[in-house]
Design a protein around this motif. Structure first.
Motif, PDB file in Angstrom:
ATOM      1  N   ASP A   1      -5.282  -3.612   8.249  1.00  0.00           N
ATOM      2  CA  ASP A   1      -4.084  -2.936   8.774  1.00  0.00           C
ATOM      3  C   ASP A   1      -3.054  -3.956   9.222  1.00  0.00           C
ATOM      4  O   ASP A   1      -1.849  -3.779   9.028  1.00  0.00           O
ATOM      5  N   ARG A   2      -3.539  -5.058   9.822  1.00  0.00           N
ATOM      6  CA  ARG A   2      -2.609  -6.098  10.248  1.00  0.00           C
ATOM      7  C   ARG A   2      -1.946  -6.755   9.015  1.00  0.00           C
ATOM      8  O   ARG A   2      -0.740  -6.989   9.002  1.00  0.00           O
ATOM      9  N   LEU A   3      -2.754  -7.011   7.989  1.00  0.00           N
ATOM     10  CA  LEU A   3      -2.208  -7.595   6.754  1.00  0.00           C
ATOM     11  C   LEU A   3      -1.223  -6.631   6.091  1.00  0.00           C
ATOM     12  O   LEU A   3      -0.234  -7.055   5.497  1.00  0.00           O
ATOM     13  N   ALA A   4      -1.478  -5.324   6.220  1.00  0.00           N
ATOM     14  CA  ALA A   4      -0.555  -4.335   5.668  1.00  0.00           C
ATOM     15  C   ALA A   4       0.760  -4.363   6.443  1.00  0.00           C
ATOM     16  O   ALA A   4       1.840  -4.282   5.854  1.00  0.00           O
ATOM     17  N   ASP A   5       0.677  -4.510   7.780  1.00  0.00           N
ATOM     18  CA  ASP A   5       1.902  -4.636   8.590  1.00  0.00           C
ATOM     19  C   ASP A   5       2.710  -5.858   8.175  1.00  0.00           C
ATOM     20  O   ASP A   5       3.934  -5.854   8.222  1.00  0.00           O
ATOM     21  N   MET A   6       2.000  -6.933   7.789  1.00  0.00           N
ATOM     22  CA  MET A   6       2.674  -8.169   7.392  1.00  0.00           C
ATOM     23  C   MET A   6       3.253  -8.059   5.978  1.00  0.00           C
ATOM     24  O   MET A   6       4.038  -8.915   5.563  1.00  0.00           O
ATOM     25  N   GLY A   7       2.842  -7.041   5.226  1.00  0.00           N
ATOM     26  CA  GLY A   7       3.358  -6.850   3.882  1.00  0.00           C
ATOM     27  C   GLY A   7       2.472  -7.447   2.801  1.00  0.00           C
ATOM     28  O   GLY A   7       2.724  -7.261   1.613  1.00  0.00           O
ATOM     29  N   ILE A   8       1.421  -8.163   3.199  1.00  0.00           N
ATOM     30  CA  ILE A   8       0.571  -8.866   2.234  1.00  0.00           C
ATOM     31  C   ILE A   8      -0.344  -7.891   1.493  1.00  0.00           C
ATOM     32  O   ILE A   8      -0.747  -8.124   0.359  1.00  0.00           O
ATOM     33  N   VAL A   9      -0.634  -6.767   2.172  1.00  0.00           N
ATOM     34  CA  VAL A   9      -1.593  -5.799   1.644  1.00  0.00           C
ATOM     35  C   VAL A   9      -0.927  -4.431   1.562  1.00  0.00           C
ATOM     36  O   VAL A   9      -0.058  -4.106   2.372  1.00  0.00           O
ATOM     37  N   ARG A  10      -1.313  -3.651   0.538  1.00  0.00           N
ATOM     38  CA  ARG A  10      -0.873  -2.249   0.442  1.00  0.00           C
ATOM     39  C   ARG A  10      -1.995  -1.354   0.905  1.00  0.00           C
ATOM     40  O   ARG A  10      -3.137  -1.502   0.481  1.00  0.00           O
ATOM     41  N   ALA A  11      -1.642  -0.415   1.775  1.00  0.00           N
ATOM     42  CA  ALA A  11      -2.648   0.502   2.306  1.00  0.00           C
ATOM     43  C   ALA A  11      -2.431   1.885   1.719  1.00  0.00           C
ATOM     44  O   ALA A  11      -1.299   2.329   1.570  1.00  0.00           O
ATOM     45  N   ASP A  12      -3.523   2.545   1.355  1.00  0.00           N
ATOM     46  CA  ASP A  12      -3.483   3.958   0.984  1.00  0.00           C
ATOM     47  C   ASP A  12      -4.302   4.682   2.036  1.00  0.00           C
ATOM     48  O   ASP A  12      -5.519   4.804   1.925  1.00  0.00           O
ATOM     49  N   ARG A  13      -3.604   5.121   3.101  1.00  0.00           N
ATOM     50  CA  ARG A  13      -4.321   5.726   4.231  1.00  0.00           C
ATOM     51  C   ARG A  13      -4.560   7.208   4.015  1.00  0.00           C
ATOM     52  O   ARG A  13      -5.201   7.857   4.826  1.00  0.00           O
ATOM     53  N   GLY A  14      -4.041   7.727   2.900  1.00  0.00           N
ATOM     54  CA  GLY A  14      -4.277   9.137   2.594  1.00  0.00           C
ATOM     55  C   GLY A  14      -5.697   9.373   2.093  1.00  0.00           C
ATOM     56  O   GLY A  14      -6.198  10.490   2.139  1.00  0.00           O
TER      57      GLY A  14
ATOM     58  N   ARG B   1      -9.861   8.977   2.083  1.00  0.00           N
ATOM     59  CA  ARG B   1     -10.957   8.840   3.055  1.00  0.00           C
ATOM     60  C   ARG B   1     -12.161   8.281   2.335  1.00  0.00           C
ATOM     61  O   ARG B   1     -12.678   8.939   1.456  1.00  0.00           O
ATOM     62  N   PRO B   2     -12.648   7.031   2.652  1.00  0.00           N
ATOM     63  CA  PRO B   2     -12.027   6.110   3.600  1.00  0.00           C
ATOM     64  C   PRO B   2     -10.730   5.515   3.039  1.00  0.00           C
ATOM     65  O   PRO B   2     -10.513   5.551   1.820  1.00  0.00           O
ATOM     66  N   ALA B   3      -9.901   4.969   3.918  1.00  0.00           N
ATOM     67  CA  ALA B   3      -8.646   4.357   3.504  1.00  0.00           C
ATOM     68  C   ALA B   3      -8.919   3.243   2.497  1.00  0.00           C
ATOM     69  O   ALA B   3      -9.950   2.572   2.568  1.00  0.00           O
ATOM     70  N   ARG B   4      -7.976   3.082   1.529  1.00  0.00           N
ATOM     71  CA  ARG B   4      -8.156   2.056   0.497  1.00  0.00           C
ATOM     72  C   ARG B   4      -7.045   1.014   0.607  1.00  0.00           C
ATOM     73  O   ARG B   4      -5.927   1.331   0.991  1.00  0.00           O
ATOM     74  N   TYR B   5      -7.389  -0.201   0.227  1.00  0.00           N
ATOM     75  CA  TYR B   5      -6.450  -1.313   0.345  1.00  0.00           C
ATOM     76  C   TYR B   5      -6.500  -2.172  -0.914  1.00  0.00           C
ATOM     77  O   TYR B   5      -7.520  -2.242  -1.593  1.00  0.00           O
TER      78      TYR B   5
END
Lengths: 178, 149
Positions: free
Chosen positions: A62-75, A77-81
């Motif tokens: 989640d922190r890496l997603a905030d930094m833009g390095i990672v894409r999160a698919d939080r829709g 279950r479980p969340a995918r990155y």
């Protein structure tokens, strides 16, 4: 001496992984693991690669997603990155803009174009995706072609990357002119 | 890689991010002396790692790993050992579609010409690299065990 095993025992492989674990903190291991992942992957699986708990992996992802390095698919279950290739392309362009002069960047683009012409001549095609790599019967020929087609396909991408780098270099590293 | 009926199987461009990741990992390894991108770091196509010859018996002149990785998930990791008498000993871990071998396969030493299927639990770059490094370390140990000086 001839009993070389391409896949050694799990213990031997674990020993190599242990060195990485000992030298790299959890955040660094999650970062390393996700940089090798270019498809949406459930975070517990990324945790296995990073050898940490699923909760720790999720926190760092989640922190890496905030930094833009990672894409999160939080829709999901479980969340995918997965790694964020768009961000990483910008990072590559920034590196080129910071280290090379505008003249060097332009010179490289000219070299790419020259190489593209040579590939088009060699394969009698303008689109590398229309050339089959794997239909040869000679394994070494397949390898050579695989490297060549990979290089050809990289040219289009690299030309765009270097164009972006040139823009950044002209704007003192910024995407937008001041 | 998805191969549909109407397009020939092909391979993607080099995967810069994976090559950089593997470069960082290799640079950290005690067996690795230097790493370099070919042609250079601004256009990485091939990752070369020169292994530390001091860790080998004196019968070995040089050893290296050459890594290619493509955005299609295909890869090729070659180990090359050059003996003091100039003879090369080489093998290669490969993943690429082709007409007569499994996508994932291994080119056996000493010259890489004989090919066999390969079974890996994971093709994540970190796992592939750990497997290769472990195999190379076993190879180094075997050379010492064979009584070489």
């Amino acid at each position: 001496m001839s009993d070389f095993d391409p896949v050694p025992s799990r213990d031997a492989v674990d020993e190599v992984r242990r060195r990485w674990r000992d030298r790299t903190d959890t955040f660094g291991r999650v970062y390393d693991a996700v940089l090798g992942i270019s498809e949406p992957t459930p975070y517990p699986r990324i945790a296995e690669r990073a050898e940490c708990s699923p909760n720790a992996a999720k926190k760092h992802l989640d922190r890496l997603a905030d930094m833009g390095i990672v894409r999160a698919d939080r829709g999901s279950r479980p969340a995918r990155y997965e790694r964020n290739d768009a961000y990483l392309e910008w990072q590559e362009a920034s590196r080129i803009a910071a280290d090379l002069s505008i003249d060097e960047i332009v010179e490289r683009v000219e070299r790419f174009e020259e190489r593209r012409r040579r590939f088009e001549e060699r394969f009698g095609a303008t689109d590398p995706t229309t050339v089959s790599v794997f239909d040869s019967d000679d394994h070494e020929a397949i390898h050579e072609r695989m490297a060549a087609i990979g290089e050809w396909r990289a040219i289009d991408r690299d030309v765009r990357l270097y164009e972006l780098a040139r823009r950044l270099a002209q704007n003192d590293g910024h995407l937008l002119p001041a | 890689m998805v191969v549909s009926g109407d397009e020939p199987p092909t391979t993607g461009p080099p995967d810069r991010q994976t090559l950089r990741l593997l470069e960082r990992r290799l640079a950290d390894e005690p067996l690795v002396e230097t790493t370099a991108f070919d042609p250079d770091a601004y256009e990485p196509q091939l990752l070369r790692a020169r292994l530390d010859a001091a860790r080998y018996p004196s019968t070995v002149e040089a050893a290296r790993l050459d890594v290619r990785w493509f955005t299609s998930g295909d890869f090729s990791v070659q180990y090359v050992e050059t003996a003091a008498n100039g003879v090369r000993w080489t093998c290669r871990w490969d993943r690429h579609p082709n007409s007569h071998d499994p996508r994932l396969h291994f080119h056996r030493p000493p010259d890489g010409t004989s090919v066999e299927g390969l079974s890996l639990e994971s093709v994540h770059p970190l796992d592939v690299l750990s497997t290769v490094l472990a195999a190379v370390e076993r190879r180094v140990a075997q050379r010492w065990d064979a009584g070489e000086e």
